[in-house]
Design a protein around this motif. Structure first.
Motif, PDB file in Angstrom:
ATOM      1  N   VAL A 128       0.872  -1.323   0.129  1.00 14.03           N
ATOM      2  CA  VAL A 128      -0.458   0.297   0.176  1.00 14.03           C
ATOM      3  C   VAL A 128       1.240   0.993   0.061  1.00 14.03           C
ATOM      4  N   PRO A 129       0.688   1.934  -0.971  1.00 11.88           N
ATOM      5  CA  PRO A 129       1.319   3.482  -0.769  1.00 11.88           C
ATOM      6  C   PRO A 129       1.090   3.952   0.354  1.00 11.88           C
ATOM      7  N   PRO A 130       1.680   5.298   0.922  1.00 10.34           N
ATOM      8  CA  PRO A 130       2.056   6.030   1.265  1.00 10.34           C
ATOM      9  C   PRO A 130       1.284   7.033   1.785  1.00 10.34           C
ATOM     10  N   TYR A 131       0.478   7.430   0.506  1.00  9.20           N
ATOM     11  CA  TYR A 131      -0.814   8.469   0.233  1.00  9.20           C
ATOM     12  C   TYR A 131      -1.981   7.522   0.133  1.00  9.20           C
ATOM     13  N   ARG A 132      -2.221   5.396   0.695  1.00  6.28           N
ATOM     14  CA  ARG A 132      -3.263   5.584   0.938  1.00  6.28           C
ATOM     15  C   ARG A 132      -3.008   5.023   2.499  1.00  6.28           C
ATOM     16  N   ARG A 133      -2.367   6.034   3.760  1.00  2.00           N
ATOM     17  CA  ARG A 133      -2.273   5.090   4.899  1.00  2.00           C
ATOM     18  C   ARG A 133      -2.959   5.438   5.645  1.00  2.00           C
ATOM     19  N   PRO A 134      -3.362   5.069   6.980  1.00  2.00           N
ATOM     20  CA  PRO A 134      -4.037   6.329   7.587  1.00  2.00           C
ATOM     21  C   PRO A 134      -2.368   6.966   8.749  1.00  2.00           C
ATOM     22  N   VAL A 135      -1.410   6.852   7.842  1.00  2.00           N
ATOM     23  CA  VAL A 135      -0.366   8.018   8.175  1.00  2.00           C
ATOM     24  C   VAL A 135       0.557   9.287   8.435  1.00  2.00           C
ATOM     25  N   ASN A 136       1.057   9.525   9.325  1.00  2.00           N
ATOM     26  CA  ASN A 136       1.683  11.520   8.530  1.00  2.00           C
ATOM     27  C   ASN A 136       3.039  10.935   9.607  1.00  2.00           C
ATOM     28  N   MET A 137       4.253  11.218   8.908  1.00  2.00           N
ATOM     29  CA  MET A 137       5.181  11.715   9.178  1.00  2.00           C
ATOM     30  C   MET A 137       5.950  12.697   9.470  1.00  2.00           C
TER      31      MET A 137
ATOM     32  N   ASN B   4      -4.512  16.461   8.157  1.00  2.00           N
ATOM     33  CA  ASN B   4      -5.852  14.725   7.255  1.00  2.00           C
ATOM     34  C   ASN B   4      -6.045  14.267   8.939  1.00  2.00           C
ATOM     35  N   ARG B   5      -5.802  14.464  10.223  1.00  2.00           N
ATOM     36  CA  ARG B   5      -6.224  13.499  11.103  1.00  2.00           C
ATOM     37  C   ARG B   5      -5.503  11.938  10.907  1.00  2.00           C
ATOM     38  N   PRO B   6      -4.425  11.771  11.258  1.00  2.00           N
ATOM     39  CA  PRO B   6      -3.847  10.116  10.656  1.00  2.00           C
ATOM     40  C   PRO B   6      -4.147  10.001  11.824  1.00  2.00           C
ATOM     41  N   ALA B   7      -4.594   8.536  11.729  1.00  2.00           N
ATOM     42  CA  ALA B   7      -4.626   7.229  13.044  1.00  2.00           C
ATOM     43  C   ALA B   7      -3.073   7.378  13.680  1.00  2.00           C
ATOM     44  N   VAL B   8      -1.714   7.145  12.535  1.00  2.00           N
ATOM     45  CA  VAL B   8      -0.967   7.361  13.146  1.00  2.00           C
ATOM     46  C   VAL B   8       0.067   8.366  13.296  1.00  2.00           C
ATOM     47  N   LEU B   9       0.811   9.534  14.092  1.00  2.00           N
ATOM     48  CA  LEU B   9       2.033  10.345  13.264  1.00  2.00           C
ATOM     49  C   LEU B   9       3.200  10.025  13.639  1.00  2.00           C
ATOM     50  N   LEU B  10       3.372   9.476  13.152  1.00  2.00           N
ATOM     51  CA  LEU B  10       5.438   9.190  12.866  1.00  2.00           C
ATOM     52  C   LEU B  10       6.553  10.330  12.833  1.00  2.00           C
ATOM     53  N   LEU B  11       6.889  10.053  13.773  1.00  2.00           N
ATOM     54  CA  LEU B  11       8.127  11.021  13.631  1.00  2.00           C
ATOM     55  C   LEU B  11       9.476  10.446  13.889  1.00  2.00           C
ATOM     56  N   ASP B  12      10.342  11.189  13.115  1.00  2.00           N
ATOM     57  CA  ASP B  12      11.578  11.003  12.392  1.00  2.00           C
ATOM     58  C   ASP B  12      12.827  11.399  13.205  1.00  2.00           C
ATOM     59  N   GLU B  13      13.357  11.805  14.704  1.00  2.00           N
ATOM     60  CA  GLU B  13      13.971  12.672  15.306  1.00  2.00           C
ATOM     61  C   GLU B  13      13.460  14.153  15.149  1.00  2.00           C
ATOM     62  N   PRO B  14      12.439  14.222  15.146  1.00  3.63           N
ATOM     63  CA  PRO B  14      12.240  16.070  14.928  1.00  3.63           C
ATOM     64  C   PRO B  14      12.728  16.597  15.718  1.00  3.63           C
ATOM     65  N   LEU B  15      12.957  16.509  16.765  1.00  3.66           N
ATOM     66  CA  LEU B  15      13.892  17.596  17.627  1.00  3.66           C
ATOM     67  C   LEU B  15      15.487  17.666  17.638  1.00  3.66           C
ATOM     68  N   ALA B  16      16.156  16.816  16.457  1.00  4.00           N
ATOM     69  CA  ALA B  16      17.300  16.594  17.129  1.00  4.00           C
ATOM     70  C   ALA B  16      18.045  18.277  16.479  1.00  4.00           C
ATOM     71  N   ALA B  17      17.027  18.749  15.288  1.00  2.00           N
ATOM     72  CA  ALA B  17      18.114  20.413  15.303  1.00  2.00           C
ATOM     73  C   ALA B  17      17.851  21.516  16.299  1.00  2.00           C
ATOM     74  N   LEU B  18      17.684  21.149  17.073  1.00  2.00           N
ATOM     75  CA  LEU B  18      16.804  22.307  18.018  1.00  2.00           C
ATOM     76  C   LEU B  18      17.511  22.134  19.203  1.00  2.00           C
ATOM     77  N   ASP B  19      17.685  23.561  20.193  1.00  2.00           N
ATOM     78  CA  ASP B  19      18.919  23.141  21.030  1.00  2.00           C
ATOM     79  C   ASP B  19      18.014  22.512  22.118  1.00  2.00           C
TER      80      ASP B  19
END
Length: 358
Positions: free
Chosen positions: A75-84, A157-172
């Motif tokens: 299933v391609p990314p745009y058809r999944r109830p997920v955002n990143m 988009n009101r996803p069922a799952v939110l994926l976070l790939d080291e989103p705070l790494a660039a912050l002090d």
């Protein structure tokens, strides 16, 4: 009750190969609905590969990935109830904040009415406390504000799952701490599943409901943060999560005495006899000034370094015949700190020793 009713994400015997490299090896795991889970591990352990398989950016070589009980293989990314949310946010620099956030809604088919797009975009911006920034350009915003724009774009988009790939790494550090609190608040308010990839132990322990420790493509332990820290399942988990002091020796017959390499004996809570590695957390050690007592649970040594940490004082102590150990003393208990070169006495409770087979 069906699996879909209790779990948002499931891996069933999932493996991922890149040529001859096995990045993920036979993982079985279930993430409960509405949980905040941190994937923690060293670089190259497979955590980002797992995230990308959930998002649809990679496909498993073997096994099945399920979201809300539905198989997602192929299933391609745009058809999944997920955002990143990516580490570097991936915002469109030529669009303003409102256009960045609403982009996903405007790509939906069938089309969503403009009024509804504007309403949901405004709601997402309010959730991340950027209500007055709709017309601001991305390059005019701070790193923390850009991170919130990326979050708003992901949740609109009101996803069922939110994926976070080291989103705070660039912050002090200070801004990272503030954003950790905001992410926790946002997750509770939305009630959706958050899956965070990080190599920062403090971030994983402070934010998540469950910490999933990975090593060499496998899940070593998944448990609440306090359990992972206080009752690590393996020596790797004990070493990777938090600071440790290692002691090698043998648990003698009877299981309550640890005989160290120099012949010294230490008390332990009942263990299986045999060769072991014992781990002692720095904060579990009490430091007293003066020569070592004759107590069985005491070790004598000399302070070699003292490091001021603000809320605590950390000592490096050279233990006679054993090597160096770290000791962390609370600031309130260290008003008269020991000096480098001073003799000290270290003691601890037997239950503080975490014992693993050698």
């Amino acid at each position: 009750m069906t699996a879909a009713a209790v779990n948002d994400i499931e891996f069933r015997s999932v493996s991922k190969r890149y040529g001859e490299v096995l990045a993920v090896s036979g993982i079985d795991v279930a993430v409960p609905k509405g949980a905040f889970v941190a994937l923690l591990g060293p670089s190259g352990c497979g955590k980002t590969t797992c995230l990308r398989m959930i998002g649809g950016f990679e496909q498993p070589s073997e096994g099945t990935v399920l979201i809300d009980g539905q198989p997602m293989n192929g299933v391609p990314p745009y058809r999944r109830p997920v955002n990143m949310v990516f580490q570097h946010y991936a915002l469109f620099p030529h669009l303003d904040v409102e256009a960045n956030v609403s982009y996903g809604l405007r790509q939906r088919r069938p089309r969503i009415e403009r009024r509804e797009v504007a309403k949901r975009t405004a709601q997402a911006l309010e959730l991340v406390r950027l209500g007055g920034f709709a017309k601001r350009r991305v390059h005019e915003m701070s790193g923390g504000q850009q991170q919130r724009v990326a979050l708003a774009r992901a949740i609109v988009n009101r996803p069922a799952v939110l994926l976070l790939d080291e989103p705070l790494a660039a912050l002090d550090r200070k801004l990272r701490t503030a954003m950790q609190i905001e992410l926790q608040s946002l997750q509770r308010e939305l009630g959706i599943t958050f899956l965070l990839v990080t190599h920062d132990q403090e971030e994983a322990l402070s934010m998540s409901d469950y910490v999933c420790v990975m090593n060499a493509g496998q899940i070593v332990q998944m448990a609440p943060p306090q359990e992972v820290y206080d009752r690590p399942r393996t020596l790797f988990v004990a070493d990777f999560v938090g600071k440790t002091n290692r002691l090698s020796g043998t648990v003698e017959a009877g299981g309550t005495t640890l005989r160290l390499g120099d012949g010294r004996a230490l008390p332990v809570v009942a263990q299986t006899p045999g060769a072991v590695t014992a781990v002692l957390r720095p904060e579990a050690i009490r430091l007293d000034r003066g020569e070592c007592s004759e107590r069985m649970d005491a070790l004598g040594g000399t302070v070699t370094h003292r490091i001021f940490l603000g809320n605590a004082v950390e000592y490096a102590v050279a233990i006679d015949g054993l090597g160096e150990m770290l000791v962390t003393a609370d600031r309130s208990a260290a008003r008269d700190p020991a000096e480098p070169g001073e003799r000290v006495n270290l003691s601890f409770k037997p239950e503080s020793l975490l014992v693993f087979p050698a």
